[in-house]
Every structure is written in C-alpha cells, then in structure tokens.
Design a protein around this motif. Structure first.
Motif, PDB file in Angstrom:
ATOM      1  N   PHE A  83      50.949 -24.907  40.893  1.00 51.95           N
ATOM      2  CA  PHE A  83      50.053 -25.032  39.762  1.00 51.95           C
ATOM      3  C   PHE A  83      50.565 -25.393  38.449  1.00 51.95           C
ATOM      4  CE2 PHE A  83      48.052 -21.582  42.543  1.00 51.95           C
ATOM      5  CZ  PHE A  83      46.682 -21.951  42.576  1.00 51.95           C
ATOM      6  N   GLN A  84      49.937 -26.112  38.042  1.00 50.28           N
ATOM      7  CA  GLN A  84      50.075 -26.451  36.388  1.00 50.28           C
ATOM      8  C   GLN A  84      49.702 -25.189  35.445  1.00 50.28           C
ATOM      9  OE1 GLN A  84      52.161 -28.654  35.549  1.00 50.28           O
ATOM     10  NE2 GLN A  84      51.806 -30.463  37.072  1.00 50.28           N
ATOM     11  N   GLY A  85      50.573 -24.379  35.307  1.00 45.21           N
ATOM     12  CA  GLY A  85      50.322 -23.213  34.752  1.00 45.21           C
ATOM     13  C   GLY A  85      49.569 -22.211  35.543  1.00 45.21           C
ATOM     14  N   VAL A  97      40.882 -26.699  38.134  1.00 43.69           N
ATOM     15  CA  VAL A  97      42.388 -26.218  38.446  1.00 43.69           C
ATOM     16  C   VAL A  97      43.189 -27.681  38.447  1.00 43.69           C
ATOM     17  CG1 VAL A  97      41.820 -26.891  41.125  1.00 43.69           C
ATOM     18  CG2 VAL A  97      43.784 -25.246  40.503  1.00 43.69           C
ATOM     19  N   SER A  98      44.482 -27.390  38.053  1.00 49.26           N
ATOM     20  CA  SER A  98      45.303 -28.321  37.833  1.00 49.26           C
ATOM     21  C   SER A  98      46.676 -28.207  38.635  1.00 49.26           C
ATOM     22  CB  SER A  98      45.708 -28.919  36.187  1.00 49.26           C
ATOM     23  OG  SER A  98      44.765 -29.361  35.546  1.00 49.26           O
ATOM     24  N   MET A  99      47.209 -29.068  39.392  1.00 48.94           N
ATOM     25  CA  MET A  99      48.190 -28.811  40.529  1.00 48.94           C
ATOM     26  C   MET A  99      49.449 -30.032  40.455  1.00 48.94           C
ATOM     27  SD  MET A  99      46.353 -26.611  43.313  1.00 48.94           S
ATOM     28  CE  MET A  99      47.913 -26.206  44.080  1.00 48.94           C
ATOM     29  N   ARG A 100      50.302 -29.772  41.102  1.00 49.06           N
ATOM     30  CA  ARG A 100      51.329 -31.019  41.258  1.00 49.06           C
ATOM     31  C   ARG A 100      51.866 -30.986  42.421  1.00 49.06           C
ATOM     32  NH1 ARG A 100      56.699 -29.630  40.473  1.00 49.06           N
ATOM     33  NH2 ARG A 100      57.117 -27.622  39.901  1.00 49.06           N
ATOM     34  N   THR A 101      52.228 -31.873  43.154  1.00 47.71           N
ATOM     35  CA  THR A 101      53.039 -31.936  44.467  1.00 47.71           C
ATOM     36  C   THR A 101      54.498 -31.799  44.369  1.00 47.71           C
ATOM     37  OG1 THR A 101      53.393 -34.414  44.442  1.00 47.71           O
ATOM     38  CG2 THR A 101      51.238 -33.581  45.281  1.00 47.71           C
ATOM     39  N   VAL A 102      55.038 -31.058  45.562  1.00 54.64           N
ATOM     40  CA  VAL A 102      56.283 -31.062  45.476  1.00 54.64           C
ATOM     41  C   VAL A 102      56.945 -31.721  46.983  1.00 54.64           C
ATOM     42  CG1 VAL A 102      57.932 -29.305  45.791  1.00 54.64           C
ATOM     43  CG2 VAL A 102      55.990 -28.576  44.306  1.00 54.64           C
ATOM     44  N   PRO A 103      57.949 -32.503  46.811  1.00 51.92           N
ATOM     45  CA  PRO A 103      58.773 -32.651  45.671  1.00 51.92           C
ATOM     46  C   PRO A 103      58.411 -33.711  44.835  1.00 51.92           C
ATOM     47  CG  PRO A 103      59.936 -33.522  47.660  1.00 51.92           C
ATOM     48  CD  PRO A 103      58.469 -33.250  47.929  1.00 51.92           C
TER      49      PRO A 103
END
Length: 275
Positions: A83-85, A97-103
């Motif tokens: 999650f972004q936040g 909802v705001s998210m980011r991938t890993v890696p």
C-alpha cells in the motif's frame, strides 16, 4: 527497462487486477498518450520517460464500482504488492486505493468516480504508472515534433481557469516562464489538447509538502480523482483528473527545488462523466 518492457509490465499489473473480477468489466482506455516525459524531470528535459496506462472499467452496473475496486485491491495484495500509505476506507461508498509493486516499483491505483451519488452509482478505473526509464531513439517522441493546431479558445480558457484556481490553492509564488512553459495547443494521436505549464519558485521541503497538501485538498473538494506517482525527489507527484471536462493536472516536485505544474485540457470534453 525500455518503453516496450514498461508497457508490457503495466498491462500485466492491470490484468492481474481485472481478469478475475465478477461481474466482468470491459476495459476502456482513457487519458493522453501512454508514454510521456518523466514527471520528476524538468519540463524541457527528454532524457527519461515513463508509461502511464489508465482504463475505465465499463459494461457493469454503477452500483458495482466499489466492489470492483475492492477486487483489484485483493488481487494486488495476493501478489505481495504494498500500500501507498494505508488501505482504502471501505465504509466510503466511493473508495480509492493506491499501491506499488515489489520490487520493480510500479505505482497503481484503483478508484471510484461518482456518477450518481444519491443512487450510490460510480465508475471504477485503474491506473498504472511505471518508474522512469532512459529514453532512446526508437521510443522517444520529441515534444517539439507535435503538430501545433489552431488555437481552441474554449479549451485554452478551461486550462487557464484550472491553472489559475490551482495557483490560488498552492499559495506560493510562480517563477518566470522557462523553455517549454506557457500556453499552447497540441495534437497527438488521441486528439487535440490545450496545455498550460508553469513552475513555482524555490520551495523548502516543508513548504513543498504544505503546497502539495493544499493542492490535494483543492482537487478533493472539487471532485477530481487523484493519483500519486514516485519521483526522484522522494516526494510523490500528484496527478489529477476532472471528470466533467477531461482535464488532467500534474504537479511534480523537481530536483531543483521547484514544483512543476501542468494542466492539459482536451478541446472536445468527454460526453459523459469519466475518470
């Protein structure tokens, strides 16, 4: 990473969210051309680019929009994305909802635009933005090569109006115009757009954060949809869209300590509310 790899990965992230949805939506592309200059870089620089893909999730009842956003969130969480936040407020009938991938650090959002608040009807959308990557001769589109069209006065007025209201909300001084800034009308494969770009003066870190917070409050109070995009400064840029006229606003902190602002308005507004 290059343009082709970034686009392929962004599409993969979108389909990870959408392919298992019920009811099954139809993807409808929105926004400008998917490949553009890195929002973290100077407006006139072309050394880096990034891919931003945006889709409306159409063909389903408006009451299902919240459900689709949650399904996108669940699909991304299942793959270990972060999650972004914090998570969305699921008590809100129109969550985001705001998210980011890993890696590999692609940023994405699933959100709901309001179509009919009284009936609880919305329109879900998904956006995925890649990290910045080096441009090369095979994929770079020189901004100077865009064919300038006859001025569309209504679109330019809308762009200037949005830009002026945003300037008032930021409460910071603007800097003298740089190369590539000002007001212009451009045409690309998706249509014709009025574009107004300018920069603030130098801002200390706390002043930059406060200005961006005021901009976010401004957009939220007027019903714009928002997305945050990573930048080289460590302070996320803000991307916002106005559902009524299709305008896009971009506020990008620059490594030189200024905030780059750009508002792009289509000469032909969307026929219906969209994200």
């Amino acid at each position: 990473m290059d343009e082709q790899q970034a686009t392929k990965r962004a599409e993969e992230i979108i389909h990870q969210a959408v392919d298992g949805m019920s009811p099954k939506p139809t993807l409808k592309r929105t926004g400008l051309a998917p490949v553009g200059a890195c929002v973290a870089d100077d407006h006139s620089a072309g050394e880096r680019q990034q891919v931003a893909l945006s889709y409306q999730l159409t063909g389903v009842p408006g009451t299902e929009a919240r459900k689709l956003v949650r399904q996108a969130r669940d699909a991304w969480v299942k793959r270990g994305y972060k999650f972004q936040g914090s998570d969305a407020d699921w008590s809100d009938p129109f969550p985001s909802v705001s998210m980011r991938t890993v890696p590999d650090d692609f940023w994405m959002s699933a959100l709901t635009g309001v179509v009919d608040k009284a009936k609880g009807e919305g329109l879900a959308a998904i956006t995925v933005t890649s990290p910045c990557f080096a441009a090369n001769s095979s994929s770079t589109a020189d901004p100077a090569s865009f064919r300038q069209t006859a001025t569309d006065e209504q679109a330019e007025r809308r762009a200037r109006d949005h830009s002026s209201r945003l300037y008032d909300a930021l409460q910071v001084r603007h800097a003298p115009a740089r190369e590539g800034e000002g007001l212009a009308t451009y045409q690309d494969g998706e249509g014709t757009y009025a574009h107004h770009a300018w920069s603030t003066g130098l801002l200390p870190e706390d002043a930059m954060a406060q200005a961006l917070a005021r901009a976010q409050a401004h957009f939220e109070s007027r019903g714009w949809t928002l997305q945050r995009v990573s930048t080289a400064t460590g302070v996320p840029a803000l991307l916002a869209r106005n559902a009524d006229d299709g305008s896009m606003a971009q506020l990008a902190p620059s490594t030189d300590g200024t905030l780059r602002v750009a508002v792009t308005t289509p000469t032909v507004p969307p026929r219906s509310a969209s994200i």
